[in-house]
Design a protein around this motif. Structure first.
Motif, PDB file in Angstrom:
ATOM      1  N   ILE A   1       0.868  -1.085   0.100  1.00 29.64           N
ATOM      2  CA  ILE A   1       0.023   0.000  -0.053  1.00 29.64           C
ATOM      3  C   ILE A   1       0.843   1.362   0.196  1.00 29.64           C
ATOM      4  CG2 ILE A   1      -2.088  -1.014   1.050  1.00 29.64           C
ATOM      5  CD1 ILE A   1      -1.181   0.003   3.749  1.00 29.64           C
ATOM      6  N   GLY A   2       2.145   1.078  -0.087  1.00 34.76           N
ATOM      7  CA  GLY A   2       3.110   2.180  -0.313  1.00 34.76           C
ATOM      8  C   GLY A   2       3.036   3.169   0.955  1.00 34.76           C
ATOM      9  N   GLU A   3       2.990   2.310   2.104  1.00 33.24           N
ATOM     10  CA  GLU A   3       3.095   3.073   3.223  1.00 33.24           C
ATOM     11  C   GLU A   3       4.499   3.043   3.967  1.00 33.24           C
ATOM     12  OE1 GLU A   3      -0.204   2.550   6.508  1.00 33.24           O
ATOM     13  OE2 GLU A   3       1.740   1.563   7.619  1.00 33.24           O
ATOM     14  N   ARG A   4       5.016   4.166   4.287  1.00 35.85           N
ATOM     15  CA  ARG A   4       6.276   4.220   4.898  1.00 35.85           C
ATOM     16  C   ARG A   4       6.404   5.101   6.062  1.00 35.85           C
ATOM     17  NH1 ARG A   4      10.175   6.843   0.269  1.00 35.85           N
ATOM     18  NH2 ARG A   4      11.707   5.739   1.627  1.00 35.85           N
ATOM     19  N   LEU A   5       7.320   4.521   7.037  1.00 38.32           N
ATOM     20  CA  LEU A   5       7.509   5.010   8.454  1.00 38.32           C
ATOM     21  C   LEU A   5       8.716   5.909   8.409  1.00 38.32           C
ATOM     22  CD1 LEU A   5       6.847   1.643  10.307  1.00 38.32           C
ATOM     23  CD2 LEU A   5       5.333   3.419   9.301  1.00 38.32           C
ATOM     24  N   SER A   6       8.465   6.716   9.301  1.00 35.56           N
ATOM     25  CA  SER A   6       9.681   7.792   9.829  1.00 35.56           C
ATOM     26  C   SER A   6      10.624   7.125  10.543  1.00 35.56           C
ATOM     27  CB  SER A   6       8.946   8.965  10.658  1.00 35.56           C
ATOM     28  OG  SER A   6       8.520   8.552  11.940  1.00 35.56           O
ATOM     29  N   THR A   7      11.756   7.424  10.773  1.00 34.14           N
ATOM     30  CA  THR A   7      12.659   6.768  11.530  1.00 34.14           C
ATOM     31  C   THR A   7      12.458   6.722  12.981  1.00 34.14           C
ATOM     32  OG1 THR A   7      14.599   7.888  10.257  1.00 34.14           O
ATOM     33  CG2 THR A   7      15.278   6.921  12.588  1.00 34.14           C
ATOM     34  N   THR A   8      11.541   7.676  13.690  1.00 34.29           N
ATOM     35  CA  THR A   8      11.178   7.578  14.821  1.00 34.29           C
ATOM     36  C   THR A   8      10.045   6.256  15.102  1.00 34.29           C
ATOM     37  OG1 THR A   8      11.242   9.900  15.419  1.00 34.29           O
ATOM     38  CG2 THR A   8       9.883   8.646  16.886  1.00 34.29           C
ATOM     39  N   GLN A   9       9.326   6.179  14.084  1.00 32.91           N
ATOM     40  CA  GLN A   9       8.299   5.175  14.026  1.00 32.91           C
ATOM     41  C   GLN A   9       8.838   3.872  13.843  1.00 32.91           C
ATOM     42  OE1 GLN A   9       5.959   6.575  11.075  1.00 32.91           O
ATOM     43  NE2 GLN A   9       4.079   6.606  12.157  1.00 32.91           N
ATOM     44  N   LYS A  10      10.002   3.562  13.228  1.00 34.28           N
ATOM     45  CA  LYS A  10      10.651   2.470  13.013  1.00 34.28           C
ATOM     46  C   LYS A  10      11.354   2.149  14.241  1.00 34.28           C
ATOM     47  CE  LYS A  10      11.824   2.951   8.017  1.00 34.28           C
ATOM     48  NZ  LYS A  10      12.787   3.313   7.057  1.00 34.28           N
ATOM     49  N   LEU A  11      11.964   3.085  15.112  1.00 29.66           N
ATOM     50  CA  LEU A  11      12.600   2.986  16.383  1.00 29.66           C
ATOM     51  C   LEU A  11      11.716   2.275  17.479  1.00 29.66           C
ATOM     52  CD1 LEU A  11      14.871   2.925  18.302  1.00 29.66           C
ATOM     53  CD2 LEU A  11      14.376   5.657  18.725  1.00 29.66           C
ATOM     54  N   GLY A  12      10.338   2.877  17.234  1.00 24.49           N
ATOM     55  CA  GLY A  12       9.383   2.537  18.135  1.00 24.49           C
ATOM     56  C   GLY A  12       8.641   1.063  17.955  1.00 24.49           C
ATOM     57  N   LEU A  13       8.960   0.481  16.689  1.00 23.08           N
ATOM     58  CA  LEU A  13       8.396  -0.898  16.506  1.00 23.08           C
ATOM     59  C   LEU A  13       9.311  -1.584  17.001  1.00 23.08           C
ATOM     60  CD1 LEU A  13       7.045  -0.591  12.760  1.00 23.08           C
ATOM     61  CD2 LEU A  13       5.756  -1.076  14.903  1.00 23.08           C
ATOM     62  N   CYS A  14      10.822  -1.422  16.633  1.00 21.71           N
ATOM     63  CA  CYS A  14      11.913  -2.290  17.288  1.00 21.71           C
ATOM     64  C   CYS A  14      11.846  -2.393  18.882  1.00 21.71           C
ATOM     65  CB  CYS A  14      13.199  -1.765  16.643  1.00 21.71           C
ATOM     66  SG  CYS A  14      13.421  -1.952  15.124  1.00 21.71           S
ATOM     67  N   LEU A  15      11.585  -1.184  19.584  1.00 18.48           N
ATOM     68  CA  LEU A  15      11.619  -0.987  20.848  1.00 18.48           C
ATOM     69  C   LEU A  15      10.463  -1.660  21.319  1.00 18.48           C
ATOM     70  CD1 LEU A  15      13.357   0.542  22.995  1.00 18.48           C
ATOM     71  CD2 LEU A  15      11.701   2.517  23.018  1.00 18.48           C
ATOM     72  N   GLY A  16       9.374  -1.778  20.701  1.00 21.00           N
ATOM     73  CA  GLY A  16       8.198  -2.728  21.180  1.00 21.00           C
ATOM     74  C   GLY A  16       8.363  -3.962  21.284  1.00 21.00           C
ATOM     75  N   PHE A  17       9.177  -4.522  20.252  1.00 16.44           N
ATOM     76  CA  PHE A  17       9.370  -5.830  20.043  1.00 16.44           C
ATOM     77  C   PHE A  17      10.280  -6.319  21.163  1.00 16.44           C
ATOM     78  CE2 PHE A  17      11.606  -9.683  18.038  1.00 16.44           C
ATOM     79  CZ  PHE A  17      10.407 -10.536  18.204  1.00 16.44           C
ATOM     80  N   LEU A  18      11.314  -5.601  21.475  1.00 24.00           N
ATOM     81  CA  LEU A  18      12.385  -5.657  22.406  1.00 24.00           C
ATOM     82  C   LEU A  18      11.595  -5.753  23.972  1.00 24.00           C
ATOM     83  CD1 LEU A  18      15.232  -5.990  23.533  1.00 24.00           C
ATOM     84  CD2 LEU A  18      15.257  -3.689  23.531  1.00 24.00           C
ATOM     85  N   GLY A  19      10.585  -5.011  23.970  1.00 26.49           N
ATOM     86  CA  GLY A  19       9.951  -5.046  25.328  1.00 26.49           C
ATOM     87  C   GLY A  19       9.124  -6.365  25.453  1.00 26.49           C
ATOM     88  N   VAL A  20       8.536  -6.916  24.355  1.00 32.09           N
ATOM     89  CA  VAL A  20       7.831  -8.107  24.456  1.00 32.09           C
ATOM     90  C   VAL A  20       8.683  -8.934  24.937  1.00 32.09           C
ATOM     91  CG1 VAL A  20       6.346  -9.511  23.208  1.00 32.09           C
ATOM     92  CG2 VAL A  20       6.115  -7.358  22.850  1.00 32.09           C
ATOM     93  N   LEU A  21      10.110  -9.083  24.108  1.00 32.69           N
ATOM     94  CA  LEU A  21      10.979 -10.154  24.469  1.00 32.69           C
ATOM     95  C   LEU A  21      11.327 -10.393  26.065  1.00 32.69           C
ATOM     96  CD1 LEU A  21      13.209 -10.300  21.232  1.00 32.69           C
ATOM     97  CD2 LEU A  21      11.584 -11.779  22.009  1.00 32.69           C
ATOM     98  N   ILE A  22      11.611  -9.053  26.407  1.00 35.38           N
ATOM     99  CA  ILE A  22      12.011  -8.903  27.883  1.00 35.38           C
ATOM    100  C   ILE A  22      11.081  -9.305  28.697  1.00 35.38           C
ATOM    101  CG2 ILE A  22      12.583  -7.015  29.745  1.00 35.38           C
ATOM    102  CD1 ILE A  22      14.155  -5.719  27.402  1.00 35.38           C
ATOM    103  N   ALA A  23       9.761  -9.065  28.451  1.00 30.91           N
ATOM    104  CA  ALA A  23       8.475  -9.387  29.361  1.00 30.91           C
ATOM    105  C   ALA A  23       8.168 -10.796  29.440  1.00 30.91           C
ATOM    106  CB  ALA A  23       7.353  -8.594  29.009  1.00 30.91           C
TER     107      ALA A  23
END
Length: 294
Positions: free
Chosen positions: A114-136
């Motif tokens: 769908i041609g959707e692109r994310l900002s650097t901040t959003q990409k960082l947020g996605l990676c940070l969220g996945f890290l949090g799930v792994l830690i939890a």
């Protein structure tokens, strides 16, 4: 406060109760059988709501087909795969880690579909969220006999994650118009098309009709299949699919908190720390001032 602000929080709270529902449902019915009852009840109630509200149903076959196909992926394959895998021995902690891959997969796939692109901040947020799930939840998984988990069940669980990823993008791609109540009704028809034959072929359609079942089914239907799904469809339609998918990160840690309160499961420091990191990641992904990359 507007629905745009309230919808994400309400969605997460409703959707996270699905883990508790799954745990209770396993005591009363086989997973696919329970899901069939849940889907059928939701479809009937949604149809009644549409008739009572005078909703305009889709008239062209293409829209109807798109709604049914999206239901096949969003509900039928996704929940069917996850519930079956948990019933076959996949721990809820591992299942939630697999489910937490969805936001990352959605962010990777969205630009191509769908041609959707994310900002650097959003990409960082996605990676940070996945890290949090792994830690939890990862430490909890290691204590549950990982070597005994059937490989097929893990693969089926991963199939469910892939299905909901594609279903979310498909929803954004093909169902941007039309009343979401009518769309939701047709989606549960699609879910039944997949789940019913599997339930009849793999399970004995036995249900323990009891007070617990009578109490559990209304919440599974009204709270999750209707309330949470309407909010999810609303969020997908109103914004980026990657932002909507990022809310899934909040589900495992909040479900763990619910399990600790309801079932007395241990609430560990990694779960608390991981939850805080997840919240930070989701916040970065959903910030209004996070402009998409050019």
């Amino acid at each position: 406060m507007s629905l745009d602000r309230l919808a994400p929080a309400i969605f997460v709270l409703l959707w996270s109760t699905g883990w508790v529902v799954a745990k209770f449902a396993a005591l009363l019915s086989e997973p696919l059988t329970f899901l069939c009852i849940r889907y059928l009840t939701a479809a009937v109630l949604f149809a009644g709501l549409c008739v009572a509200s005078g909703v305009s149903w889709p008239r062209d076959r293409r829209t109807i087909l798109h709604a049914i196909v999206s239901g096949v992926f969003l509900h039928g394959i996704y929940l069917g795969a996850v519930w079956w895998a948990i019933g076959e021995g996949v721990p809820a902690a591992l299942s939630s880690i697999i489910a937490a891959l969805q936001p990352l997969m959605t962010a990777l796939a969205a630009p191509f579909f769908i041609g959707e692109r994310l900002s650097t901040t959003q990409k960082l947020g996605l990676c940070l969220g996945f890290l949090g799930v792994l830690i939890a939840v990862l430490p909890k998984f290691f204590g549950q006999g990982a070597a005994e988990i059937p490989a097929l069940a893990i693969l089926v669980n991963m199939l469910g994650m892939a299905a909901v990823t594609y279903g979310t993008i498909y929803q954004k791609q093909h169902l941007q118009t039309g009343d979401i109540r009518a769309v939701a009704t047709l989606q549960y028809v699609g879910a039944l098309i997949v789940t019913l034959p599997l339930a009849l072929g793999l399970e004995t359609p036995h249900v323990e009709i009891s007070f617990a079942f009578i109490a559990l089914l209304p919440w599974a239907v009204l709270g999750i299949s209707m309330g949470a799904i309407l909010l999810l469809l609303y969020l997908i339609r109103r914004g980026q699919v990657s932002r909507a998918a990022s809310l899934i990160y909040l589900v495992p840690p909040i479900a763990a908190l619910q399990a600790a309160a309801i079932f007395g499961e241990e609430l560990t420091m990694p779960m608390i720390l991981g939850t805080v990191i997840v919240v930070a990641g989701v916040y970065l992904t959903n910030r209004k001032d996070a402009a998409p990359a050019e």
